[in-house]
Motif scaffolding. Structure first.
Motif, PDB file in Angstrom:
ATOM      1  N   GLU A 211      12.622   3.954   0.630  1.00 38.53           N
ATOM      2  CA  GLU A 211      12.001   3.995  -0.704  1.00 38.53           C
ATOM      3  C   GLU A 211      11.061   5.188  -0.849  1.00 38.53           C
ATOM      4  O   GLU A 211       9.996   5.093  -1.467  1.00 38.53           O
ATOM      5  CB  GLU A 211      11.263   2.679  -1.000  1.00 38.53           C
ATOM      6  CG  GLU A 211      12.184   1.462  -1.057  1.00 38.53           C
ATOM      7  CD  GLU A 211      11.458   0.199  -1.466  1.00 38.53           C
ATOM      8  OE1 GLU A 211      10.764   0.214  -2.491  1.00 38.53           O
ATOM      9  OE2 GLU A 211      11.593  -0.811  -0.732  1.00 38.53           O
ATOM     10  N   GLY A 212      11.462   6.299  -0.244  1.00 40.52           N
ATOM     11  CA  GLY A 212      10.684   7.525  -0.370  1.00 40.52           C
ATOM     12  C   GLY A 212       9.550   7.676   0.618  1.00 40.52           C
ATOM     13  O   GLY A 212       8.862   8.705   0.629  1.00 40.52           O
ATOM     14  N   VAL A 213       9.338   6.674   1.467  1.00 43.74           N
ATOM     15  CA  VAL A 213       8.288   6.737   2.487  1.00 43.74           C
ATOM     16  C   VAL A 213       8.915   7.149   3.817  1.00 43.74           C
ATOM     17  O   VAL A 213       9.884   6.535   4.280  1.00 43.74           O
ATOM     18  CB  VAL A 213       7.578   5.379   2.650  1.00 43.74           C
ATOM     19  CG1 VAL A 213       6.559   5.433   3.786  1.00 43.74           C
ATOM     20  CG2 VAL A 213       6.896   4.973   1.347  1.00 43.74           C
ATOM     21  N   LYS A 214       8.386   8.213   4.428  1.00 40.03           N
ATOM     22  CA  LYS A 214       8.900   8.692   5.708  1.00 40.03           C
ATOM     23  C   LYS A 214       8.309   7.857   6.842  1.00 40.03           C
ATOM     24  O   LYS A 214       7.079   7.753   6.966  1.00 40.03           O
ATOM     25  CB  LYS A 214       8.556  10.167   5.894  1.00 40.03           C
ATOM     26  CG  LYS A 214       9.237  11.095   4.880  1.00 40.03           C
ATOM     27  CD  LYS A 214       8.831  12.533   5.043  1.00 40.03           C
ATOM     28  CE  LYS A 214       7.421  12.795   4.524  1.00 40.03           C
ATOM     29  NZ  LYS A 214       7.333  12.656   3.050  1.00 40.03           N
TER      30      LYS A 214
ATOM     31  N   GLU B 279       0.809  -1.217   0.000  1.00 42.18           N
ATOM     32  CA  GLU B 279       0.000   0.000   0.000  1.00 42.18           C
ATOM     33  C   GLU B 279       0.846   1.273   0.000  1.00 42.18           C
ATOM     34  O   GLU B 279       0.647   2.157  -0.846  1.00 42.18           O
ATOM     35  CB  GLU B 279      -0.981  -0.034   1.172  1.00 42.18           C
ATOM     36  CG  GLU B 279      -2.008  -1.163   1.034  1.00 42.18           C
ATOM     37  CD  GLU B 279      -3.020  -1.219   2.152  1.00 42.18           C
ATOM     38  OE1 GLU B 279      -4.082  -1.824   1.947  1.00 42.18           O
ATOM     39  OE2 GLU B 279      -2.748  -0.673   3.240  1.00 42.18           O
ATOM     40  N   CYS B 280       1.776   1.394   0.944  1.00 38.85           N
ATOM     41  CA  CYS B 280       2.565   2.638   1.013  1.00 38.85           C
ATOM     42  C   CYS B 280       3.395   2.850  -0.252  1.00 38.85           C
ATOM     43  O   CYS B 280       3.420   3.957  -0.817  1.00 38.85           O
ATOM     44  CB  CYS B 280       3.479   2.616   2.237  1.00 38.85           C
ATOM     45  SG  CYS B 280       2.625   2.856   3.810  1.00 38.85           S
ATOM     46  N   ILE B 281       4.073   1.805  -0.702  1.00 42.15           N
ATOM     47  CA  ILE B 281       4.914   1.949  -1.892  1.00 42.15           C
ATOM     48  C   ILE B 281       4.060   2.204  -3.133  1.00 42.15           C
ATOM     49  O   ILE B 281       4.425   3.028  -4.001  1.00 42.15           O
ATOM     50  CB  ILE B 281       5.807   0.708  -2.090  1.00 42.15           C
ATOM     51  CG1 ILE B 281       6.792   0.564  -0.927  1.00 42.15           C
ATOM     52  CG2 ILE B 281       6.563   0.791  -3.414  1.00 42.15           C
ATOM     53  CD1 ILE B 281       7.739   1.728  -0.749  1.00 42.15           C
ATOM     54  N   SER B 282       2.928   1.560  -3.257  1.00 36.96           N
ATOM     55  CA  SER B 282       2.038   1.806  -4.390  1.00 36.96           C
ATOM     56  C   SER B 282       1.590   3.260  -4.416  1.00 36.96           C
ATOM     57  O   SER B 282       1.566   3.909  -5.472  1.00 36.96           O
ATOM     58  CB  SER B 282       0.813   0.884  -4.327  1.00 36.96           C
ATOM     59  OG  SER B 282       1.176  -0.459  -4.559  1.00 36.96           O
ATOM     60  N   LEU B 283       1.233   3.805  -3.268  1.00 38.33           N
ATOM     61  CA  LEU B 283       0.796   5.199  -3.190  1.00 38.33           C
ATOM     62  C   LEU B 283       1.947   6.148  -3.512  1.00 38.33           C
ATOM     63  O   LEU B 283       1.770   7.131  -4.236  1.00 38.33           O
ATOM     64  CB  LEU B 283       0.237   5.486  -1.798  1.00 38.33           C
ATOM     65  CG  LEU B 283      -1.102   4.798  -1.479  1.00 38.33           C
ATOM     66  CD1 LEU B 283      -1.364   4.789   0.016  1.00 38.33           C
ATOM     67  CD2 LEU B 283      -2.239   5.476  -2.225  1.00 38.33           C
ATOM     68  N   LYS B 284       3.134   5.852  -2.975  1.00 39.28           N
ATOM     69  CA  LYS B 284       4.301   6.675  -3.281  1.00 39.28           C
ATOM     70  C   LYS B 284       4.586   6.679  -4.782  1.00 39.28           C
ATOM     71  O   LYS B 284       4.853   7.731  -5.378  1.00 39.28           O
ATOM     72  CB  LYS B 284       5.520   6.135  -2.523  1.00 39.28           C
ATOM     73  CG  LYS B 284       6.845   6.797  -2.891  1.00 39.28           C
ATOM     74  CD  LYS B 284       6.857   8.268  -2.485  1.00 39.28           C
ATOM     75  CE  LYS B 284       8.209   8.917  -2.746  1.00 39.28           C
ATOM     76  NZ  LYS B 284       8.626   8.876  -4.157  1.00 39.28           N
ATOM     77  N   ASN B 285       4.512   5.517  -5.411  1.00 43.03           N
ATOM     78  CA  ASN B 285       4.805   5.407  -6.844  1.00 43.03           C
ATOM     79  C   ASN B 285       3.748   6.084  -7.711  1.00 43.03           C
ATOM     80  O   ASN B 285       3.982   6.330  -8.897  1.00 43.03           O
ATOM     81  CB  ASN B 285       4.932   3.935  -7.249  1.00 43.03           C
ATOM     82  CG  ASN B 285       6.188   3.287  -6.696  1.00 43.03           C
ATOM     83  OD1 ASN B 285       7.130   3.971  -6.298  1.00 43.03           O
ATOM     84  ND2 ASN B 285       6.206   1.958  -6.657  1.00 43.03           N
ATOM     85  N   ASN B 286       2.595   6.376  -7.103  1.00 41.44           N
ATOM     86  CA  ASN B 286       1.534   7.061  -7.844  1.00 41.44           C
ATOM     87  C   ASN B 286       1.415   8.534  -7.450  1.00 41.44           C
ATOM     88  O   ASN B 286       0.373   9.148  -7.670  1.00 41.44           O
ATOM     89  CB  ASN B 286       0.209   6.327  -7.630  1.00 41.44           C
ATOM     90  CG  ASN B 286       0.063   5.106  -8.515  1.00 41.44           C
ATOM     91  OD1 ASN B 286      -0.410   5.193  -9.653  1.00 41.44           O
ATOM     92  ND2 ASN B 286       0.487   3.954  -8.009  1.00 41.44           N
TER      93      ASN B 286
END
Length: 365
Positions: A47-50, A22-29
């Motif tokens: 991976e860009g998630v704080k 979920e977090c990575i999918s949202l970050k990538n979008n």
């Protein structure tokens, strides 16, 4: 860029569903994504998630009271546009965020009342009244949130009359656990169980099933019940067990690559009968046949896609017979594994669920 904040009081910061999916999918979008955890490992950016850590407190009571308060305080500091929480003890925090005018999603991983009925640390006499109280509490809070996400269609059905709800299934990534390095027919005589080592997951019956077989069980996972592990080590089948302990995702891939069969024979608790176990689809994604509990939902998947054998999870004899059949008929087992892999590639994969998640966020925001 919309600010999104996921909250968890009990899950690991690298939890597959919460973080990697979920977090990575949202970050990538294109979303600005934060994750609040309570593990004592400190803040980080992955991976860009704080990642914000409010510290780890021991004991269930501390988690329900002090940890929840700290998570809520940090959530307010972050001042996100949308909050997405993953644990039922955070329901009051989610409600207070709604009162502040925020969008809030409750991500329901388990059938909470059903799960409560199978909790070993709750005395049987108290389980039903506690489950009823939690059901009432969940009903009160859930209808006030912006949306409900559930991990299975069955859990979604429990919320259909309360609020907007959607099932976003915990399907695996298409190729994460697939290894092309080994030819199925050249594998050693090994089967596997990967997951939490506990009585309710049917491990006593599985280990007993290994007795008398010329087959090894790759047993991977952490046991939080010392007495239960000790009980397992005293069974005859334990001589055929490779105890691997807690493993990484890369280790899981290696274990599945080395195994001819994946076993997921959870016992028939209310929370299991209507679940869609993550491990079932992970075994399928790795191209190995499964031996699964004969619950109606599980049988429908396994038999419709001809990817394994369903058994009575309480019968070591049935589990043993299924292992023997798949080991003795490797070409049949290989075909079943290929069928399962094809089903994951075509249907039971995260790519399809990711689209539902992103669409939901776009609609809410």
């Amino acid at each position: 860029m919309n600010k999104i904040c996921h909250l968890t009081s009990a899950h690991a910061r690298d939890d597959i569903r919460i973080f990697k999916k979920e977090c990575i999918s949202l970050k990538n979008n294109g979303y600005n994504v934060s994750l609040i955890v309570a593990d004592g490992k400190g803040d980080d950016v992955v991976e860009g998630v704080k990642i914000y850590d409010i510290g780890k407190l021991e004991g269930r009571l501390n988690r329900f009271i002090k940890t929840t308060k700290k998570i809520y305080k940090k959530a307010v500091e972050i001042n996100a546009d949308l909050y997405h929480f993953h644990d039922p003890d955070l329901m009051p925090a989610g409600f207070k965020l709604i009162k502040k005018g925020k969008y809030v999603i409750y991500d329901v991983h388990e059938d909470l009342p059903g799960q409560t009925m199978g909790k070993p640390y709750i005395k049987p006499v108290f389980r039903k009244p506690i489950a009823l109280a939690l059901k009432t509490l969940e009903h009160f809070f859930s209808k006030r949130y912006s949306y409900i996400i559930t991990a299975t269609p069955h859990i979604k059905s429990l919320f259909d009359n309360r609020n907007k709800a959607i099932d976003i299934n915990n399907y695996p990534f298409k190729n994460e656990l697939l290894s092309e390095e080994k030819n199925y027919l050249e594998k050693k005589q090994e089967v596997c169980f990967v997951g939490a080592i506990s009585e309710i997951r049917g491990l006593e019956q599985v280990v007993n099933a290994m007795d008398g077989l010329d087959v090894k069980l790759n047993l991977a996972g952490k046991s939080n019940q010392v007495s239960f592990r000790d009980k397992l080590t005293k069974t005859k089948g334990w001589n055929n067990v490779n105890e691997l302990g807690l493993v990484t995702r890369q280790d899981v891939k290696t274990i599945l690559a080395n195994s001819k069969v994946g076993i997921v024979t959870y016992l028939p608790s209310p929370n299991h009968i209507y679940s869609q176990p993550n491990k079932l689809f992970e075994y399928m994604s790795a191209g190995i046949p499964v031996i699964a509990s004969n619950f109606d939902l599980w049988k429908q998947i396994v038999e419709d896609y001809d990817c394994g054998i369903c058994v009575d999870p309480e019968s070591s004899e049935e589990i043993r017979a299924a292992i023997k059949e798949l080991i003795d008929k490797p070409k049949k087992a290989q075909k079943m594994g290929e069928n399962g892999k094809k089903a994951v590639m075509n249907k039971f994969n995260w790519a399809s669920e990711e689209k539902k998640l992103i669409k939901l966020y776009e609609e809410i925001l």
